[in-house]
Scaffold this motif. Structure first.
Motif, PDB file in Angstrom:
ATOM      1  N   LYS A   1       0.785  -1.142  -0.189  1.00 32.77           N
ATOM      2  CA  LYS A   1      -0.033   0.060   0.148  1.00 32.77           C
ATOM      3  C   LYS A   1       0.830   1.408   0.111  1.00 32.77           C
ATOM      4  N   LYS A   2       1.936   1.254   0.763  1.00 36.26           N
ATOM      5  CA  LYS A   2       2.903   2.254   0.679  1.00 36.26           C
ATOM      6  C   LYS A   2       3.537   2.481  -0.502  1.00 36.26           C
ATOM      7  N   THR A   3       3.979   1.455  -1.225  1.00 31.71           N
ATOM      8  CA  THR A   3       4.700   1.753  -2.396  1.00 31.71           C
ATOM      9  C   THR A   3       3.613   2.387  -3.433  1.00 31.71           C
ATOM     10  N   MET A   4       2.292   1.894  -3.430  1.00 33.04           N
ATOM     11  CA  MET A   4       1.283   2.447  -4.223  1.00 33.04           C
ATOM     12  C   MET A   4       1.160   3.865  -4.019  1.00 33.04           C
ATOM     13  N   ARG A   5       1.067   4.213  -2.732  1.00 33.13           N
ATOM     14  CA  ARG A   5       0.680   5.639  -2.438  1.00 33.13           C
ATOM     15  C   ARG A   5       1.854   6.283  -2.995  1.00 33.13           C
ATOM     16  N   GLU A   6       3.177   5.947  -2.894  1.00 35.64           N
ATOM     17  CA  GLU A   6       4.273   6.748  -3.384  1.00 35.64           C
ATOM     18  C   GLU A   6       4.089   6.800  -4.991  1.00 35.64           C
ATOM     19  N   LEU A   7       3.843   5.585  -5.459  1.00 35.15           N
ATOM     20  CA  LEU A   7       3.516   5.624  -7.045  1.00 35.15           C
ATOM     21  C   LEU A   7       2.601   6.720  -7.444  1.00 35.15           C
ATOM     22  N   ILE A   8       1.495   6.653  -6.917  1.00 33.38           N
ATOM     23  CA  ILE A   8       0.278   7.754  -7.289  1.00 33.38           C
ATOM     24  C   ILE A   8       0.827   9.188  -6.909  1.00 33.38           C
ATOM     25  N   LYS A   9       1.576   9.466  -6.031  1.00 34.95           N
ATOM     26  CA  LYS A   9       2.212  10.730  -5.789  1.00 34.95           C
ATOM     27  C   LYS A   9       3.035  11.083  -6.857  1.00 34.95           C
ATOM     28  N   LYS A  10       3.918  10.298  -7.217  1.00 36.18           N
ATOM     29  CA  LYS A  10       4.955  10.474  -8.257  1.00 36.18           C
ATOM     30  C   LYS A  10       4.312  10.825  -9.820  1.00 36.18           C
ATOM     31  N   ILE A  11       3.054   9.908  -9.953  1.00 33.07           N
ATOM     32  CA  ILE A  11       2.656  10.179 -11.361  1.00 33.07           C
ATOM     33  C   ILE A  11       2.012  11.423 -11.308  1.00 33.07           C
ATOM     34  N   ASN A  12       1.249  11.894 -10.412  1.00 35.01           N
ATOM     35  CA  ASN A  12       0.847  12.909 -10.103  1.00 35.01           C
ATOM     36  C   ASN A  12       1.508  14.370 -10.314  1.00 35.01           C
ATOM     37  N   GLU A  13       2.801  14.179  -9.675  1.00 36.48           N
ATOM     38  CA  GLU A  13       3.816  15.177  -9.447  1.00 36.48           C
ATOM     39  C   GLU A  13       4.567  15.196 -10.831  1.00 36.48           C
ATOM     40  N   LYS A  14       5.105  14.158 -11.219  1.00 36.00           N
ATOM     41  CA  LYS A  14       5.882  14.294 -12.193  1.00 36.00           C
ATOM     42  C   LYS A  14       5.477  14.032 -13.789  1.00 36.00           C
ATOM     43  N   GLU A  15       4.207  13.493 -13.818  1.00 35.99           N
ATOM     44  CA  GLU A  15       3.499  13.350 -15.188  1.00 35.99           C
ATOM     45  C   GLU A  15       2.451  14.390 -15.341  1.00 35.99           C
TER      46      GLU A  15
ATOM     47  N   ASP B   1     -11.016   3.101   2.639  1.00 41.10           N
ATOM     48  CA  ASP B   1     -10.410   3.322   3.780  1.00 41.10           C
ATOM     49  C   ASP B   1      -9.642   4.708   3.607  1.00 41.10           C
ATOM     50  N   ILE B   2      -9.909   5.492   4.565  1.00 41.59           N
ATOM     51  CA  ILE B   2      -9.519   6.990   4.516  1.00 41.59           C
ATOM     52  C   ILE B   2      -7.910   6.796   4.823  1.00 41.59           C
ATOM     53  N   GLY B   3      -7.658   5.889   5.525  1.00 42.84           N
ATOM     54  CA  GLY B   3      -6.095   5.707   5.819  1.00 42.84           C
ATOM     55  C   GLY B   3      -5.379   5.735   4.653  1.00 42.84           C
ATOM     56  N   ASP B   4      -5.892   5.093   3.651  1.00 45.23           N
ATOM     57  CA  ASP B   4      -5.326   4.646   2.226  1.00 45.23           C
ATOM     58  C   ASP B   4      -4.721   5.973   1.861  1.00 45.23           C
ATOM     59  N   ILE B   5      -5.361   7.241   1.941  1.00 45.19           N
ATOM     60  CA  ILE B   5      -4.999   8.250   1.283  1.00 45.19           C
ATOM     61  C   ILE B   5      -4.245   9.149   2.083  1.00 45.19           C
ATOM     62  N   GLU B   6      -3.704   8.771   3.233  1.00 45.80           N
ATOM     63  CA  GLU B   6      -2.929   9.519   4.078  1.00 45.80           C
ATOM     64  C   GLU B   6      -1.525   9.913   3.275  1.00 45.80           C
ATOM     65  N   ASN B   7      -1.161  11.237   3.485  1.00 45.10           N
ATOM     66  CA  ASN B   7       0.077  11.706   2.811  1.00 45.10           C
ATOM     67  C   ASN B   7      -0.105  11.670   1.338  1.00 45.10           C
ATOM     68  N   ILE B   8      -1.276  11.654   0.774  1.00 45.04           N
ATOM     69  CA  ILE B   8      -1.156  11.534  -0.925  1.00 45.04           C
ATOM     70  C   ILE B   8      -2.281  12.731  -1.226  1.00 45.04           C
ATOM     71  N   SER B   9      -3.378  12.608  -0.443  1.00 50.94           N
ATOM     72  CA  SER B   9      -4.558  13.397  -1.186  1.00 50.94           C
ATOM     73  C   SER B   9      -4.432  14.747  -0.895  1.00 50.94           C
ATOM     74  N   THR B  10      -4.659  15.516  -2.029  1.00 54.78           N
ATOM     75  CA  THR B  10      -4.760  17.011  -1.711  1.00 54.78           C
ATOM     76  C   THR B  10      -6.077  17.193  -1.426  1.00 54.78           C
ATOM     77  N   ARG B  11      -7.076  16.519  -2.227  1.00 51.93           N
ATOM     78  CA  ARG B  11      -8.520  16.983  -2.224  1.00 51.93           C
ATOM     79  C   ARG B  11      -9.183  15.682  -1.879  1.00 51.93           C
ATOM     80  N   LEU B  12     -10.210  15.871  -0.941  1.00 47.01           N
ATOM     81  CA  LEU B  12     -10.931  14.455  -0.466  1.00 47.01           C
ATOM     82  C   LEU B  12     -12.352  14.824  -0.681  1.00 47.01           C
ATOM     83  N   VAL B  13     -13.020  13.801  -1.277  1.00 43.07           N
ATOM     84  CA  VAL B  13     -14.392  13.706  -1.588  1.00 43.07           C
ATOM     85  C   VAL B  13     -15.104  12.693  -0.816  1.00 43.07           C
ATOM     86  N   ILE B  14     -15.774  12.833   0.127  1.00 43.20           N
ATOM     87  CA  ILE B  14     -16.390  11.744   0.779  1.00 43.20           C
ATOM     88  C   ILE B  14     -17.663  11.635   0.427  1.00 43.20           C
ATOM     89  N   ILE B  15     -18.174  10.301  -0.035  1.00 40.66           N
ATOM     90  CA  ILE B  15     -19.364   9.997  -0.594  1.00 40.66           C
ATOM     91  C   ILE B  15     -19.983   9.082   0.410  1.00 40.66           C
TER      92      ILE B  15
END
Lengths: 266, 331
Positions: B197-211, B221-235
């Motif tokens: 999960k941690k690797t995944m979060r890093e990858l997502i951040k990387k794609i968003n920033e670099k690409e 799971d809200i814990g999933d997006i710790e450290n990565i999400s700038t914008r959160l939409v709760i449904i």
């Protein structure tokens, strides 16, 4: 158009490549079983021919057995297409395909076509060995081989487009196994996969020989045994007509159905 | 207007209702189900309005069945809305799905796209053809992605021999090959352990920033997006409960943790009198702490000095509880 075909052929190619990586699984999981069926039928026909002589005029014992080899190789090659489409829908896997720049059902046809070529050759090879050991070989003139190949490929394609039309009903029905079962039994019986249609009463034979299923098994298998260029041309044309007919149905049905799709796991 | 602020996705009044059969019990129920089935209507998405800007990283969070995947599927054009409008890059995905597929990359959790028995490079080559990529552009792009995701030593090994983390990297490369402007990730972390999960979060951040790819991801799971999400939409129940900065939610609602402890000694309830105890037996206790009031390290220090602890679990508050508190605050 050309790049479109190229795209789909690459899909067949990658599936051929993948099939080759687990070829022993295919051989042990499927081909050996089919070879066993051919073995059983070869024994059965030997007994029948010993007591009754020719069942169908002009069909010798070895022709009967080899007919089955070709029928099995052609029909079983496409696998359980209808069920596979049903599974894609049920599991929600279809979401992966629908978000790509290709047509889902055409994609599936080319996937099965690729895998089917490998299955076809394996059944022909191992079934052929069984048939050869049991009843000896048959004569095929070398000149006829390219024509036979064309008919065999079209037979597989016809089988796939009919299966595709049927598979679309899996969008309504929750479990497609029953659809798959009905379709495969149709090709067994009306397609003449196991026995030539001549064993049926004349009326049934005529109807079955006209129906499209027989152009994916009976007509091509019989052509291998009794080749004439005229028959080839007849089969070739009718195959193309049926394929065209089902492609048109497929086109309209798919367009209609895709709007009703409800992808599972929402 | 700055380029980053260009609107890339707009959703207006989106609605989707599913019709499902209600299974009636008993023998008579079987016949009724066949001849006159009753249907239940479930509002999966109920009047959603949302604008997403280019380069944004948005997380749709909500409990199972909240409507987040349904929304994502309507965005990718594979489900049609009952009413409302979606515009992606100015196009309606239900009408221009194929056209938009060149601009959108998708990863649906647990539905891998790599050919399992073949090396990833074969899948990459096929996707290059599927997306009609020019040979030169493809080679260049592949080279960049291989470097970015550090997969050069695994692209020639069959996928079945790769670890889950390695596979995921390759799945990302596959989804990004055609250089999509938007990436949809539907429950990408489902079934993954903490490390992956941690690797995944890093990858997502990387794609968003670099690409600079606009990313929308869903998770329960809200814990999933710790450290990565700038914008959160709760449904929840098909409606947007919260749309804003993740930090606000974190400070306000994620200060609560759920602790589960198993000990060798008898547990004395007096030690927990200021905390909310959820479950208790002789050697086991489950309780909630507010880390603002009781810092986590102090609580744990105390517990370890007092008890012989054999097992400890620290969990985030479940998303359902967070939503409940948001509702309470809104009232």
């Amino acid at each position: 158009m050309n790049s479109q075909l190229n795209k789909y052929l690459s899909i067949s190619f990658i599936n051929i490549k993948e099939s080759l990586t687990y070829i022993w699984d295919i051989i042990f999981g499927k081909v050996i079983f089919i070879a066993l069926i051919i073995f059983v039928f070869a024994n059965l026909w030997t007994v029948v021919f010993a007591s009754k002589g020719e069942v169908i005029p002009g069909f010798t014992l070895s022709m009967m057995v080899w007919y089955l080899v070709f029928g099995e190789a052609l029909v079983t090659s496409i696998g359980r297409f209808v069920k596979e489409v049903g599974d894609d829908i049920k599991s929600g896997e279809i979401a992966n395909y629908l978000t790509k720049p290709y047509n889902y059902i055409v994609y599936k046809i080319f996937v099965s076509f690729g895998k089917g070529l490998i299955n076809f050759m394996l059944v022909l090879f191992f079934g052929g060995i069984v048939a050869y050991l049991m009843v000896g070989g048959i004569k095929i003139s070398l000149v006829s081989v390219p024509f036979l190949l064309i008919v065999a490929l079209l037979a597989m394609l016809l089988n796939l487009v009919i299966a595709s039309v049927i598979s679309l009903f899996a969008f309504w029905i929750e479990d497609s196994s029953s659809l798959n079962y009905i379709y495969s039994k149709f090709t067994f019986i009306f397609g003449g996969m196991i026995v030539p249609l001549e064993v049926y009463p004349p009326l049934v034979e005529k109807i079955a020989a006209f129906l499209p299923f027989s152009y994916s098994a009976y007509h091509p298998s019989k052509l291998v045994l009794i080749f004439s260029f005229k028959t080839f041309l007849e089969i070739f044309i009718v195959q193309l007509l049926w394929i065209g007919f089902f492609i048109i149905i497929l086109f309209f049905l798919y367009k209609y159905i895709i709007k009703k799709v409800s992808v599972n796991g929402g | 207007m700055k380029k980053e602020e260009k609107k890339i996705i707009s959703i207006k009044g989106l609605k989707k209702t599913f019709k499902t059969k209600v299974t009636k019990p008993g023998m008579s129920g079987i016949f009724k189900n066949i001849f006159s089935p009753d249907y239940k209507y479930i509002k999966a998405v109920d009047n959603i309005y949302l604008d997403i800007k280019e380069g944004e990283l948005v997380s749709f969070i909500g409990p199972n069945g909240a409507g987040k995947s349904t929304t994502l599927k309507m965005l990718s054009g594979i489900l049609f809305p009952d009413s409302g409008k979606i515009k992606i890059l100015g196009k309606d995905p239900s009408k221009k799905r194929k056209e938009l597929s060149y601009d959108i990359g998708t990863i649906f959790g647990q539905k891998p796209q790599l050919w399992f028995h073949l090396p990833p490079i074969d899948s990459f080559n096929l996707f290059a053809k599927i997306y009609d990529l020019d040979k030169k552009i493809y080679q260049e792009r592949l080279k960049n992605l291989i470097n970015l995701f550090e997969i050069s030593d695994i692209i020639n090994q069959p996928v079945r021999k790769l670890s889950l983390g390695q596979r995921m990297r390759c799945e990302f490369v596959l989804a990004l090959l055609h250089n999509p402007k938007i990436l949809f990730l539907d429950e990408p972390t489902i079934g993954m352990d903490i490390i992956v999960k941690k690797t995944m979060r890093e990858l997502i951040k990387k794609i968003n920033e670099k690409e600079k790819t606009t990313i929308i991801l869903t998770s329960h799971d809200i814990g999933d997006i710790e450290n990565i999400s700038t914008r959160l939409v709760i449904i929840n129940h098909g409606q947007i409960v919260y749309d804003g900065d993740f930090k606000n939610i974190k400070q306000k609602y994620l200060s609560k943790k759920l602790l589960k402890i198993t000990t060798e000694d008898k547990i004395d309830l007096k030690d927990f009198k200021d905390l909310i105890v959820i479950k208790k037996s002789k050697y086991y206790i489950e309780f909630e702490i507010n880390t603002k009031k009781f810092p986590l390290n102090k609580v744990i220090d105390f517990l370890f000095t007092k008890y012989k602890i054999t097992d400890i679990g620290i969990n985030e508050m479940p998303i359902e509880d967070v939503i409940e508190e948001i509702y309470r605050d809104q009232r």
